[in-house]
Design an enzyme around this catalytic site. Structure first.
Site, PDB file in Angstrom:
ATOM      1  N   CYS A   1       6.259   4.923   8.916  1.00  0.00           N
ATOM      2  CA  CYS A   1       6.718   4.184   7.734  1.00  0.00           C
ATOM      3  C   CYS A   1       8.175   4.429   7.358  1.00  0.00           C
ATOM      4  CB  CYS A   1       5.795   4.482   6.561  1.00  0.00           C
ATOM      5  SG  CYS A   1       4.154   3.773   6.796  1.00  0.00           S
TER       6      CYS A   1
ATOM      7  N   GLU B   1      -0.474   9.115   4.814  1.00  0.00           N
ATOM      8  CA  GLU B   1      -1.321   9.621   5.885  1.00  0.00           C
ATOM      9  C   GLU B   1      -1.565  11.102   5.621  1.00  0.00           C
ATOM     10  OE1 GLU B   1      -0.093   8.545   9.912  1.00  0.00           O
ATOM     11  OE2 GLU B   1       0.607   6.642   9.109  1.00  0.00           O
TER      12      GLU B   1
ATOM     13  N   ASN C   1       9.636   3.847  -0.497  1.00  0.00           N
ATOM     14  CA  ASN C   1       9.801   4.637   0.730  1.00  0.00           C
ATOM     15  C   ASN C   1      11.256   5.040   0.951  1.00  0.00           C
ATOM     16  OD1 ASN C   1       7.157   4.772   1.344  1.00  0.00           O
ATOM     17  ND2 ASN C   1       7.218   3.469   3.149  1.00  0.00           N
TER      18      ASN C   1
ATOM     19  N   LYS D   1       7.792  -1.698  -2.510  1.00  0.00           N
ATOM     20  CA  LYS D   1       7.344  -0.820  -1.425  1.00  0.00           C
ATOM     21  C   LYS D   1       8.539  -0.247  -0.645  1.00  0.00           C
ATOM     22  CE  LYS D   1       4.956   1.164   1.765  1.00  0.00           C
ATOM     23  NZ  LYS D   1       4.193   2.384   1.542  1.00  0.00           N
TER      24      LYS D   1
ATOM     25  N   PHE E   1       8.652  16.715  -2.825  1.00  0.00           N
ATOM     26  CA  PHE E   1       9.564  16.078  -1.875  1.00  0.00           C
ATOM     27  C   PHE E   1      10.937  16.716  -1.810  1.00  0.00           C
ATOM     28  CE2 PHE E   1       8.788  12.357   0.745  1.00  0.00           C
ATOM     29  CZ  PHE E   1       7.405  12.335   0.641  1.00  0.00           C
TER      30      PHE E   1
ATOM     31  N   LYS F   1      10.987   3.139   9.876  1.00  0.00           N
ATOM     32  CA  LYS F   1      11.080   1.680  10.029  1.00  0.00           C
ATOM     33  C   LYS F   1      11.398   0.988   8.706  1.00  0.00           C
ATOM     34  CE  LYS F   1       6.301  -0.014   9.654  1.00  0.00           C
ATOM     35  NZ  LYS F   1       6.400  -0.550   8.319  1.00  0.00           N
TER      36      LYS F   1
ATOM     37  N   GLU G   1       0.842  -1.196   0.000  1.00  0.00           N
ATOM     38  CA  GLU G   1       0.000   0.000   0.000  1.00  0.00           C
ATOM     39  C   GLU G   1       0.880   1.250   0.000  1.00  0.00           C
ATOM     40  OE1 GLU G   1      -3.251   0.571  -0.453  1.00  0.00           O
ATOM     41  OE2 GLU G   1      -2.455   2.598  -0.448  1.00  0.00           O
ATOM     42  N   PHE G   2       0.530   2.191  -0.880  1.00  0.00           N
ATOM     43  CA  PHE G   2       1.351   3.404  -1.012  1.00  0.00           C
ATOM     44  C   PHE G   2       0.655   4.660  -0.493  1.00  0.00           C
ATOM     45  CE2 PHE G   2       2.686   0.384  -4.258  1.00  0.00           C
ATOM     46  CZ  PHE G   2       4.050   0.329  -4.044  1.00  0.00           C
TER      47      PHE G   2
HETATM   48  N1  LIG Z   1       0.203   4.096   8.128  1.00  0.00           N
HETATM   49  C1  LIG Z   1       0.439   4.224   6.830  1.00  0.00           C
HETATM   50  O1  LIG Z   1       0.357   5.308   6.266  1.00  0.00           O
HETATM   51  C2  LIG Z   1       0.828   3.027   5.998  1.00  0.00           C
HETATM   52  C3  LIG Z   1       0.944   3.169   4.612  1.00  0.00           C
HETATM   53  C4  LIG Z   1       1.325   2.074   3.861  1.00  0.00           C
HETATM   54  C5  LIG Z   1       1.630   0.884   4.480  1.00  0.00           C
HETATM   55  N2  LIG Z   1       1.529   0.780   5.830  1.00  0.00           N
HETATM   56  C6  LIG Z   1       1.850  -0.502   6.461  1.00  0.00           C
HETATM   57  O2  LIG Z   1       0.655  -1.061   6.968  1.00  0.00           O
HETATM   58  C7  LIG Z   1       0.921  -1.845   8.131  1.00  0.00           C
HETATM   59  C8  LIG Z   1       0.038  -1.371   9.262  1.00  0.00           C
HETATM   60  O3  LIG Z   1       0.360  -0.026   9.552  1.00  0.00           O
HETATM   61  P1  LIG Z   1      -0.605   0.934  10.382  1.00  0.00           P
HETATM   62  O4  LIG Z   1       0.036   2.265  10.390  1.00  0.00           O
HETATM   63  O5  LIG Z   1      -1.994   0.815   9.889  1.00  0.00           O
HETATM   64  O6  LIG Z   1      -0.506   0.237  11.818  1.00  0.00           O
HETATM   65  P2  LIG Z   1      -1.464   0.391  13.089  1.00  0.00           P
HETATM   66  O7  LIG Z   1      -0.654  -0.032  14.244  1.00  0.00           O
HETATM   67  O8  LIG Z   1      -2.102   1.728  13.068  1.00  0.00           O
HETATM   68  O9  LIG Z   1      -2.633  -0.675  12.829  1.00  0.00           O
HETATM   69  C9  LIG Z   1      -2.456  -2.047  12.965  1.00  0.00           C
HETATM   70  C10 LIG Z   1      -3.690  -2.661  13.619  1.00  0.00           C
HETATM   71  O10 LIG Z   1      -3.505  -4.096  13.705  1.00  0.00           O
HETATM   72  C11 LIG Z   1      -4.113  -4.522  14.900  1.00  0.00           C
HETATM   73  N3  LIG Z   1      -3.626  -5.865  15.262  1.00  0.00           N
HETATM   74  C12 LIG Z   1      -2.458  -6.216  15.851  1.00  0.00           C
HETATM   75  N4  LIG Z   1      -2.392  -7.550  16.003  1.00  0.00           N
HETATM   76  C13 LIG Z   1      -3.530  -8.067  15.503  1.00  0.00           C
HETATM   77  C14 LIG Z   1      -4.052  -9.391  15.367  1.00  0.00           C
HETATM   78  N5  LIG Z   1      -3.364 -10.422  15.767  1.00  0.00           N
HETATM   79  N6  LIG Z   1      -5.270  -9.535  14.818  1.00  0.00           N
HETATM   80  C15 LIG Z   1      -5.971  -8.471  14.386  1.00  0.00           C
HETATM   81  N7  LIG Z   1      -5.531  -7.199  14.480  1.00  0.00           N
HETATM   82  C16 LIG Z   1      -4.334  -6.988  15.033  1.00  0.00           C
HETATM   83  C17 LIG Z   1      -3.768  -3.441  15.893  1.00  0.00           C
HETATM   84  O11 LIG Z   1      -4.626  -3.484  17.015  1.00  0.00           O
HETATM   85  C18 LIG Z   1      -3.947  -2.181  15.032  1.00  0.00           C
HETATM   86  O12 LIG Z   1      -5.260  -1.679  15.132  1.00  0.00           O
HETATM   87  C19 LIG Z   1       2.419  -1.689   8.391  1.00  0.00           C
HETATM   88  O13 LIG Z   1       3.108  -2.749   7.792  1.00  0.00           O
HETATM   89  C20 LIG Z   1       2.754  -0.401   7.666  1.00  0.00           C
HETATM   90  O14 LIG Z   1       4.098  -0.347   7.278  1.00  0.00           O
HETATM   91  C21 LIG Z   1       1.114   1.824   6.594  1.00  0.00           C
END
Ligand SMILES: NC(=O)c1ccc[n+]([C@@H]2O[C@H](COP(=O)([O-])OP(=O)(O)OC[C@H]3O[C@@H](n4cnc5c(N)ncnc54)[C@H](O)[C@@H]3O)[C@@H](O)[C@H]2O)c1
Length: 426
Positions: free
Chosen positions: A251, A143, A199, A195, A240, A254, A139-140
């Site tokens: 993101c 936020e 990043n 991905k 950017f 990490k 996912e790209f």
């Molecule tokens: N935040 C972003 O903008 C973004 C963009 C692209 C990719 N990502 C990727 O997406 C992934 C998630 O990121 P995020 O920022 O949404 O994280 P986050 O921590 O906000 O959300 C993750 C959710 O997973 C839940 N969770 C944990 N263990 C679980 C389980 N066993 N069963 C069900 N739910 C469970 C948590 O309670 C939490 O609500 C990461 O790999 C991140 O790199 C994030």
């Protein structure tokens, strides 16, 4: 990411069930209360909830019962050694193996290292008797503009060698790419690396500009001019290129760290990424020496107004936010901080509590402060009432980590104004 993904898929008419182990979150969402701040999300969330296309549960078995596609949007935080910790992804994969009763596509949407799709496949297969496919679909979204990015992605990357999964994924994404933006099919490993490469490249771009900014300060050049001068070259691009006090968020830090670690594991030192991590660590505290110098190296008892806590505007996400590093440095030097952020204060309060004070608005934060520090470029900070700033601050001093103001204007207003990569107005 999961909530945006689920809501946007519901928006195109799919029936979506979001599963989370956090019962508090699920109960709020079920009751129509959104759990993150993301522009435009609440409207879509409420509409799809009302239309009965969006459901929430803590039960994985209930969540996947009717599903043809299961997205894993689980956390992949850095483990102790900096590599991505796959315990959430593999834990859920293990559970899924026991629960699958008919063909389903399991999609890695989390950012995961190369080879994870194979690990997920193996974890599911251990206890599974039915056919399934594992797809890598990074996912790209950004936020702050997550809904817009998800609804109109620049591209969709789908990593799979299964024709059956390819068809399902292509149909699912078709409504999102009607303007002709590409859906790029590739193998799972290439999708996973895409991905991290995206990043990391962006982190390189930011850090490169931050280094140019440092050089500008030493050489008497203006980074804003240099930025415009290079940005109009199409090969470089305008976006950017803004210097600042480093990247943060959940993101970039990490993912850069994880790619460097993945590289090291295959005996490849990714030199540029090692430098990017060093540069960014230093950049988060770039304003501090100037602040100390202004106060004759003694910040004891000084009070600072801090505008901005979130790692970037239009989000309440404070993970790895440069503002938090500045707070640590300022309070360690004996100063106090009164902060204001339009959306980030709740999360900061939950993390550092009364280590700092919190203001009701940006002007309240200024009361009795020795100087103003700006850490996040929220739009509402861009054209403030400078007369109110002047009247509230003990010194007419602004330390701006996001280059919000024009140098000539600040000179005319009589401020001491330090920004990034530009001359300090004294
Ligand atoms: N935040 C972003 O903008 C973004 C963009 C692209 C990719 N990502 C990727 O997406 C992934 C998630 O990121 P995020 O920022 O949404 O994280 P986050 O921590 O906000 O959300 C993750 C959710 O997973 C839940 N969770 C944990 N263990 C679980 C389980 N066993 N069963 C069900 N739910 C469970 C948590 O309670 C939490 O609500 C990461 O790999 C991140 O790199 C994030």
């Amino acid at each position: 990411m999961g909530l945006v993904t689920g809501t946007c898929f519901a928006e195109t008419g799919n029936d979506v069930t979001c599963v989370d182990i956090d019962a508090g979150k699920i109960s709020k969402l079920t009751n129509g209360e959104i759990t993150i701040y993301e522009p435009g999300l609440e409207k879509l969330f409420l509409r799809n909830l009302k239309e009965n296309r969006l459901h929430f549960t803590t039960s994985l078995s209930e969540g996947i019962k009717e599903a043809s596609i299961i997205f894993l949007a689980l956390p992949t935080p850095p483990g102790e050694d900096g590599s991505a910790d796959l315990k959430y992804i593999l834990g859920v994969s293990d559970e899924l193996g026991r629960l699958l009763t008919d063909y389903k596509v399991i999609v890695d949407k989390s950012t995961v290292p190369v080879g994870t799709a194979e690990k997920v496949k193996a974890a599911i297969a251990k206890n599974c008797t039915v056919e399934f496919d594992v797809v890598s679909n990074p996912e790209f979204l950004r936020e702050g503009v997550a809904v817009e990015d998800f609804m109109k992605p620049d591209r969709v990357v789908i990593g799979t060698t299964s024709e059956r999964a390819k068809k399902l994924m292509g149909d699912l994404y078709a409504p999102f790419v009607r303007q002709g933006n590409p859906v790029i099919y590739m193998d799972e490993r290439s999708a996973e690396l895409t991905k991290y490469a995206a990043n990391s490249f962006l982190a390189v771009k930011i850090s490169f500009m931050n280094e140019i900014a440092r050089l500008c300060e030493k050489l008497g050049a203006d980074v804003d001019m240099v930025r415009r001068g290079i940005g109009s070259d199409e090969r470089i691009g305008k976006r950017f290129l803004f210097p600042g006090i480093g990247y943060g968020g959940s993101c970039f830090p990490k993912d850069v760290q994880a790619l460097a670690k993945s590289s090291a594991e295959v005996d490849y030192e990714f030199e540029i990424l090692n430098a990017v991590m060093r540069v960014n660590e230093e950049q988060k505290l770039h304003l501090i020496p100037g602040i100390k110098q202004y106060f004759n190296n003694d910040l004891k008892g000084k009070r600072f107004a801090l505008w901005g806590l979130a790692f970037k505007p239009n989000t309440d996400d404070i993970r790895e936010a440069p503002a938090l590093y500045m707070i640590d440095a300022l309070t360690a030097a004996g100063a106090t901080v009164c902060a204001f952020d339009p959306e980030g204060m709740k999360n900061v309060k939950a993390t550092i509590g009364d280590k700092i004070e919190y203001a009701g608005n940006q002007y309240e934060a200024l009361a009795g402060a020795d100087a103003l520090i700006i850490a996040t470029e929220w739009n509402e900070f861009r054209t403030p009432d400078f007369a109110r700033i002047t009247n509230s601050l003990k010194n007419k001093a602004i330390f701006d980590g996001r280059n919000l103001f024009d140098l000539a204007a600040m000179k005319e207003l009589g401020f001491y104004y330090q920004s990034v990569g530009r001359a300090t107005i004294k």
